[in-house]
Write a protein that holds these residues in place. Structure first.
Motif, mmCIF file in Angstrom:
data_model
loop_
_atom_site.group_PDB
_atom_site.id
_atom_site.type_symbol
_atom_site.label_atom_id
_atom_site.label_comp_id
_atom_site.label_asym_id
_atom_site.label_seq_id
_atom_site.Cartn_x
_atom_site.Cartn_y
_atom_site.Cartn_z
ATOM 1 N N GLY A 113 32.997 38.537 147.329
ATOM 2 C CA GLY A 113 33.825 39.296 146.388
ATOM 3 C C GLY A 113 33.500 40.779 146.407
ATOM 4 N N ALA A 114 32.218 41.124 146.506
ATOM 5 C CA ALA A 114 31.805 42.524 146.560
ATOM 6 C C ALA A 114 32.304 43.188 147.842
ATOM 7 N N GLU A 115 32.275 42.451 148.945
ATOM 8 C CA GLU A 115 32.778 42.993 150.216
ATOM 9 C C GLU A 115 34.281 43.238 150.141
ATOM 10 N N VAL A 116 35.005 42.290 149.558
ATOM 11 C CA VAL A 116 36.459 42.458 149.393
ATOM 12 C C VAL A 116 36.744 43.646 148.494
ATOM 13 N N MET A 117 35.993 43.777 147.400
ATOM 14 C CA MET A 117 36.237 44.872 146.461
ATOM 15 C C MET A 117 35.906 46.235 147.054
ATOM 16 N N ALA A 118 34.923 46.317 147.931
ATOM 17 C CA ALA A 118 34.613 47.596 148.570
ATOM 18 C C ALA A 118 35.843 48.091 149.339
ATOM 19 N N LYS A 119 36.512 47.188 150.023
ATOM 20 C CA LYS A 119 37.738 47.549 150.754
ATOM 21 C C LYS A 119 38.901 47.756 149.780
ATOM 22 N N ALA A 120 39.033 46.859 148.808
ATOM 23 C CA ALA A 120 40.165 46.888 147.875
ATOM 24 C C ALA A 120 40.178 48.156 147.034
ATOM 25 N N GLU A 121 39.026 48.613 146.593
ATOM 26 C CA GLU A 121 38.991 49.827 145.777
ATOM 27 C C GLU A 121 39.396 51.055 146.583
ATOM 28 N N THR A 122 39.026 51.098 147.862
ATOM 29 C CA THR A 122 39.461 52.203 148.725
ATOM 30 C C THR A 122 40.982 52.187 148.858
ATOM 31 N N VAL A 123 41.525 51.011 149.098
ATOM 32 C CA VAL A 123 42.984 50.872 149.201
ATOM 33 C C VAL A 123 43.628 51.159 147.844
ATOM 34 N N GLY A 124 42.984 50.763 146.755
ATOM 35 C CA GLY A 124 43.508 51.025 145.418
ATOM 36 C C GLY A 124 43.711 52.504 145.151
ATOM 37 N N VAL A 125 42.778 53.322 145.606
ATOM 38 C CA VAL A 125 42.912 54.778 145.462
ATOM 39 C C VAL A 125 44.130 55.259 146.245
ATOM 40 N N GLU A 126 44.312 54.727 147.447
ATOM 41 C CA GLU A 126 45.468 55.095 148.278
ATOM 42 C C GLU A 126 46.778 54.648 147.625
ATOM 43 N N ILE A 127 46.783 53.471 147.012
ATOM 44 C CA ILE A 127 47.976 52.952 146.335
ATOM 45 C C ILE A 127 48.350 53.866 145.171
ATOM 46 N N THR A 128 47.359 54.270 144.398
ATOM 47 C CA THR A 128 47.626 55.178 143.284
ATOM 48 C C THR A 128 48.201 56.491 143.788
ATOM 49 N N GLU A 130 49.848 57.042 146.546
ATOM 50 C CA GLU A 130 51.217 56.834 147.027
ATOM 51 C C GLU A 130 52.191 56.658 145.862
ATOM 52 N N THR A 131 51.774 55.935 144.841
ATOM 53 C CA THR A 131 52.628 55.732 143.670
ATOM 54 C C THR A 131 52.962 57.057 143.001
ATOM 55 N N LEU A 132 51.993 57.944 142.928
ATOM 56 C CA LEU A 132 52.153 59.223 142.227
ATOM 57 C C LEU A 132 52.522 60.383 143.147
ATOM 58 N N ALA A 133 52.833 60.103 144.398
ATOM 59 C CA ALA A 133 53.054 61.154 145.403
ATOM 60 C C ALA A 133 54.139 62.160 145.023
ATOM 61 N N ALA A 134 55.145 61.744 144.281
ATOM 62 C CA ALA A 134 56.235 62.661 143.926
ATOM 63 C C ALA A 134 55.847 63.648 142.824
ATOM 64 N N LEU A 135 54.673 63.473 142.229
ATOM 65 C CA LEU A 135 54.229 64.318 141.126
ATOM 66 C C LEU A 135 53.208 65.343 141.595
ATOM 67 N N THR A 136 53.177 66.469 140.919
ATOM 68 C CA THR A 136 52.135 67.462 141.190
ATOM 69 C C THR A 136 50.826 66.939 140.603
ATOM 70 N N PRO A 137 49.682 67.483 141.019
ATOM 71 C CA PRO A 137 48.415 67.057 140.427
ATOM 72 C C PRO A 137 48.396 67.199 138.903
ATOM 73 N N THR A 138 48.976 68.257 138.378
ATOM 74 C CA THR A 138 49.031 68.451 136.926
ATOM 75 C C THR A 138 49.896 67.368 136.275
ATOM 76 N N GLU A 139 51.032 67.059 136.881
ATOM 77 C CA GLU A 139 51.909 66.007 136.347
ATOM 78 C C GLU A 139 51.224 64.647 136.389
ATOM 79 N N ARG A 140 50.473 64.367 137.437
ATOM 80 C CA ARG A 140 49.745 63.090 137.552
ATOM 81 C C ARG A 140 48.759 62.945 136.400
ATOM 82 N N THR A 141 47.972 63.977 136.196
ATOM 83 C CA THR A 141 46.971 63.964 135.126
ATOM 84 C C THR A 141 47.642 63.789 133.773
#
Length: 160
Positions: A113-128, A130-141
């Motif tokens: 589970g820890a090995e899966v989460m090490a990969k999943a959390e990296t991908v999770g950051v990328e997913i976030t 991509e989800t927020l890509a249309a927003l400026t950094p200020t708009e995201r925050t």
């Protein structure tokens, strides 16, 4: 004295009073569908959003009681039972009983589970991102801050 105009009660007038495209529930549902499509396409190990949230919180806490996990990720007890069963069957989490209270169960990530989460959390950051890509950094925050405020998550974060 001017004559009063009758109220327009035609279907077209009533339709203008309520525009689905302007309703928060509709917009949130569309945003959630957009995010879910990205998540499903990118997440590792076929983790669902709920499984990922549960495992991320267990990883963050180190060990977590089942009842605390319910509170921390906003699920009901019936839902968490199925999530835990599936993650346990996949070898991602281990469940142990509290020696002082057999009704209380503690959850920990297994090595797998820890090995899966090490990969999943990296991908999770990328997913976030991509989800927020249309927003400026200020708009995201600002969006994240406003959603936390709206859901009460801001208070929960401060109290932890």
């Amino acid at each position: 004295m001017m004559p009063r105009r009758a109220k327009d009660s035609s279907p077209a007038s009533k339709a203008r009073a309520y525009q689905i495209d302007d309703q928060i529930g509709f917009i949130l549902r569309l945003a959630f569908q957009f995010h879910t499509a990205i998540f499903t396409d990118r997440m590792v190990a076929n983790l669902t959003q709920t499984q990922f949230a549960a495992m991320a919180k267990i990883r963050e806490m180190g060990s977590c009681s089942q009842s605390d996990l319910v509170r921390l990720i906003g699920l009901d007890s019936a839902t968490i039972n199925g999530v835990i069963s599936r993650m346990k069957a996949r070898g991602f989490i281990a469940v142990s009983e509290d020696p002082s209270d057999r009704r209380r169960q503690f959850l920990e990530l297994t090595r797998k589970g820890a090995e899966v989460m090490a990969k999943a959390e990296t991908v999770g950051v990328e997913i976030t991102a991509e989800t927020l890509a249309a927003l400026t950094p200020t708009e995201r925050t600002r969006l994240i801050r406003l959603l936390r405020k709206m859901t009460g998550a801001e208070r929960a974060i401060r109290s932890n």
